[in-house]
Design an enzyme around this catalytic site. Structure first.
Site, PDB file in Angstrom:
ATOM      1  N   ASN A  78       0.863  -1.183   0.000  1.00  0.00           N
ATOM      2  CA  ASN A  78       0.000   0.000   0.000  1.00  0.00           C
ATOM      3  C   ASN A  78       0.901   1.234   0.000  1.00  0.00           C
ATOM      4  O   ASN A  78       1.488   1.568   1.019  1.00  0.00           O
ATOM      5  CB  ASN A  78      -0.890  -0.031   1.246  1.00  0.00           C
ATOM      6  CG  ASN A  78      -1.703   1.243   1.399  1.00  0.00           C
ATOM      7  OD1 ASN A  78      -1.800   2.052   0.469  1.00  0.00           O
ATOM      8  ND2 ASN A  78      -2.289   1.433   2.574  1.00  0.00           N
ATOM      9  N   GLY A 112       2.191   1.988  10.664  1.00  0.00           N
ATOM     10  CA  GLY A 112       3.110   3.119  10.527  1.00  0.00           C
ATOM     11  C   GLY A 112       3.770   3.540  11.828  1.00  0.00           C
ATOM     12  O   GLY A 112       4.378   4.606  11.905  1.00  0.00           O
ATOM     13  N   SER A 140       3.308  -2.386  10.286  1.00  0.00           N
ATOM     14  CA  SER A 140       4.769  -2.346  10.452  1.00  0.00           C
ATOM     15  C   SER A 140       5.441  -3.676  10.120  1.00  0.00           C
ATOM     16  O   SER A 140       6.380  -4.086  10.805  1.00  0.00           O
ATOM     17  CB  SER A 140       5.132  -1.880  11.866  1.00  0.00           C
ATOM     18  OG  SER A 140       4.649  -0.558  12.083  1.00  0.00           O
ATOM     19  N   GLU A 159      -5.446  -5.336  10.350  1.00  0.00           N
ATOM     20  CA  GLU A 159      -4.454  -4.295  10.610  1.00  0.00           C
ATOM     21  C   GLU A 159      -4.780  -3.608  11.934  1.00  0.00           C
ATOM     22  O   GLU A 159      -5.617  -2.693  11.968  1.00  0.00           O
ATOM     23  CB  GLU A 159      -4.473  -3.262   9.483  1.00  0.00           C
ATOM     24  CG  GLU A 159      -4.152  -3.848   8.122  1.00  0.00           C
ATOM     25  CD  GLU A 159      -3.565  -2.808   7.194  1.00  0.00           C
ATOM     26  OE1 GLU A 159      -2.451  -3.018   6.718  1.00  0.00           O
ATOM     27  OE2 GLU A 159      -4.208  -1.768   6.964  1.00  0.00           O
ATOM     28  N   LYS A 176       0.073   4.265  -0.276  1.00  0.00           N
ATOM     29  CA  LYS A 176      -0.592   5.459   0.269  1.00  0.00           C
ATOM     30  C   LYS A 176      -0.357   6.663  -0.665  1.00  0.00           C
ATOM     31  O   LYS A 176      -0.221   6.474  -1.877  1.00  0.00           O
ATOM     32  CB  LYS A 176      -0.113   5.739   1.692  1.00  0.00           C
ATOM     33  CG  LYS A 176      -0.159   4.493   2.573  1.00  0.00           C
ATOM     34  CD  LYS A 176      -0.024   4.808   4.029  1.00  0.00           C
ATOM     35  CE  LYS A 176       0.106   3.514   4.803  1.00  0.00           C
ATOM     36  NZ  LYS A 176      -0.105   3.662   6.214  1.00  0.00           N
ATOM     37  N   HIS A 232      -9.563   0.895   4.662  1.00  0.00           N
ATOM     38  CA  HIS A 232      -8.284   1.064   5.376  1.00  0.00           C
ATOM     39  C   HIS A 232      -8.525   1.922   6.624  1.00  0.00           C
ATOM     40  O   HIS A 232      -9.357   2.834   6.597  1.00  0.00           O
ATOM     41  CB  HIS A 232      -7.260   1.720   4.450  1.00  0.00           C
ATOM     42  CG  HIS A 232      -5.872   1.684   5.015  1.00  0.00           C
ATOM     43  ND1 HIS A 232      -5.437   2.581   5.944  1.00  0.00           N
ATOM     44  CD2 HIS A 232      -4.840   0.832   4.800  1.00  0.00           C
ATOM     45  CE1 HIS A 232      -4.184   2.295   6.281  1.00  0.00           C
ATOM     46  NE2 HIS A 232      -3.799   1.235   5.599  1.00  0.00           N
ATOM     47  N   GLU A 255      -7.037   4.320   7.800  1.00  0.00           N
ATOM     48  CA  GLU A 255      -6.922   5.772   7.581  1.00  0.00           C
ATOM     49  C   GLU A 255      -8.218   6.323   6.984  1.00  0.00           C
ATOM     50  O   GLU A 255      -8.609   7.451   7.284  1.00  0.00           O
ATOM     51  CB  GLU A 255      -5.701   6.060   6.690  1.00  0.00           C
ATOM     52  CG  GLU A 255      -4.403   5.824   7.456  1.00  0.00           C
ATOM     53  CD  GLU A 255      -3.223   5.393   6.608  1.00  0.00           C
ATOM     54  OE1 GLU A 255      -3.248   5.567   5.380  1.00  0.00           O
ATOM     55  OE2 GLU A 255      -2.256   4.866   7.211  1.00  0.00           O
TER      56      GLU A 255
END
Ligand code: PEP
Length: 266
Positions: free
Chosen positions: A9, A183, A223, A177, A11, A95, A97
């Site tokens: 991904n 991240g 991560s 996730e 991003k 996702h 985010e």
């Protein structure tokens, strides 16, 4: 056996020239074939040039998002049919985010991003256009600390997969996730990852039956790096990875793919 699947991904990163050289580097590291499924998910504006860049390589293409409606007054959005036209095979949906970070903040700084219902509508559009959704689920740190991990995953599965027809279920990809691991450099331990994946598998069995549920790939994301990939990818219910930061470095991404191959004795 489920074929492991590692997806990158990207991003909102990279310019076009660096995107091209990243694909070149990954393709060089992978060689002509791959024993597992591999995809890159660039920003949507790069999908057409990246389709050219991956042609003739074992790398498939995925989008990071799409809209649920087929056309109309949705300024700035792209439909699943548009994504399909670029040559994509996968679409990441829900996702964390998009669920928690992107969008206007309320007075307490919280974002009410995409709901499970919105994600379910997008899942429907993605399947209707011959694409495969990678549906992301995962708990926040506060939810884990409050012992709510399993209930959060249960309700995300029930809500986000509500639109999936029984005969489509086995094509699904789920990405577990944990939000606290995305991240941040923190990863779930193998015990935490396996426990969450086993819970997800159990929910999928209840929803779709054992046959379909045992065919669904559940990726781990949060991560993932070359030095932790082998142990995470060795977990019984972990069928690959959704990789953010490390997918922007060709050597790291290729190493994660190689570790996934080794961890699965392929
Ligand atoms: C992600 O973007 O889905 C992700 C897991 O990011 P990272 O690997 O950087 O934690």
């Amino acid at each position: 056996m489920r074929k492991p699947f590692v997806a990158g991904n990207w991003k909102m990163n990279l310019d076009l020239a660096s995107a091209r050289s990243l694909v070149e580097g990954i393709a060089k590291g992978l060689g002509a074939t791959s024993k597992i499924d591999v995809a890159i998910c660039p920003p949507s504006i790069y999908l057409f040039p990246m389709a050219k860049a991956v042609a003739g390589t074992p790398i498939a293409l995925g989008a990071q998002n799409c809209w649920s409606e087929p056309s109309g007054a949705f300024t700035g959005e792209v439909s699943a049919a548009m994504v399909k036209e670029t040559g994509c095979r996968y679409v990441i949906l829900g996702h964390s985010e998009r669920r928690n970070t992107i969008g206007p903040k309320d007075a307490n700084g919280r974002v009410a991003g995409e709901s499970n219902a919105m994600i379910a509508a997008k899942v429907r559009a993605v399947f209707d256009n011959g694409l495969i959704p990678i549906v992301c689920i995962g708990e926040t740190l506060a939810q884990r600390d409050a012992n709510e991990t399993e209930s959060v995953l249960t309700s995300q599965i029930a809500g986000s997969l509500e639109s999936v027809k029984p005969d489509e279920a086995k094509k699904l990809v789920i990405a577990y996730e944990p939000v606290w691991a995305i991240g941040t450099g923190r990863t779930a331990s193998t015990a935490q990852a396996q426990a969450a994946h086993a819970h997800i598998r159990g929910q999928l069995v209840e929803r779709f039956g054992a046959g379909a549920a045992n065919a669904i790939r559940i990726q781990y994301g949060g991560s993932v790096k070359p030095d932790n990939a082998r142990e995470l990818m060795s977990c019984a219910d972990v069928d690959g990875a959704l990789v953010g930061g490390a997918s922007l470095k060709p050597d790291d991404f290729v190493k994660i793919i190689q570790e996934t191959i080794s961890a699965n004795d392929l």
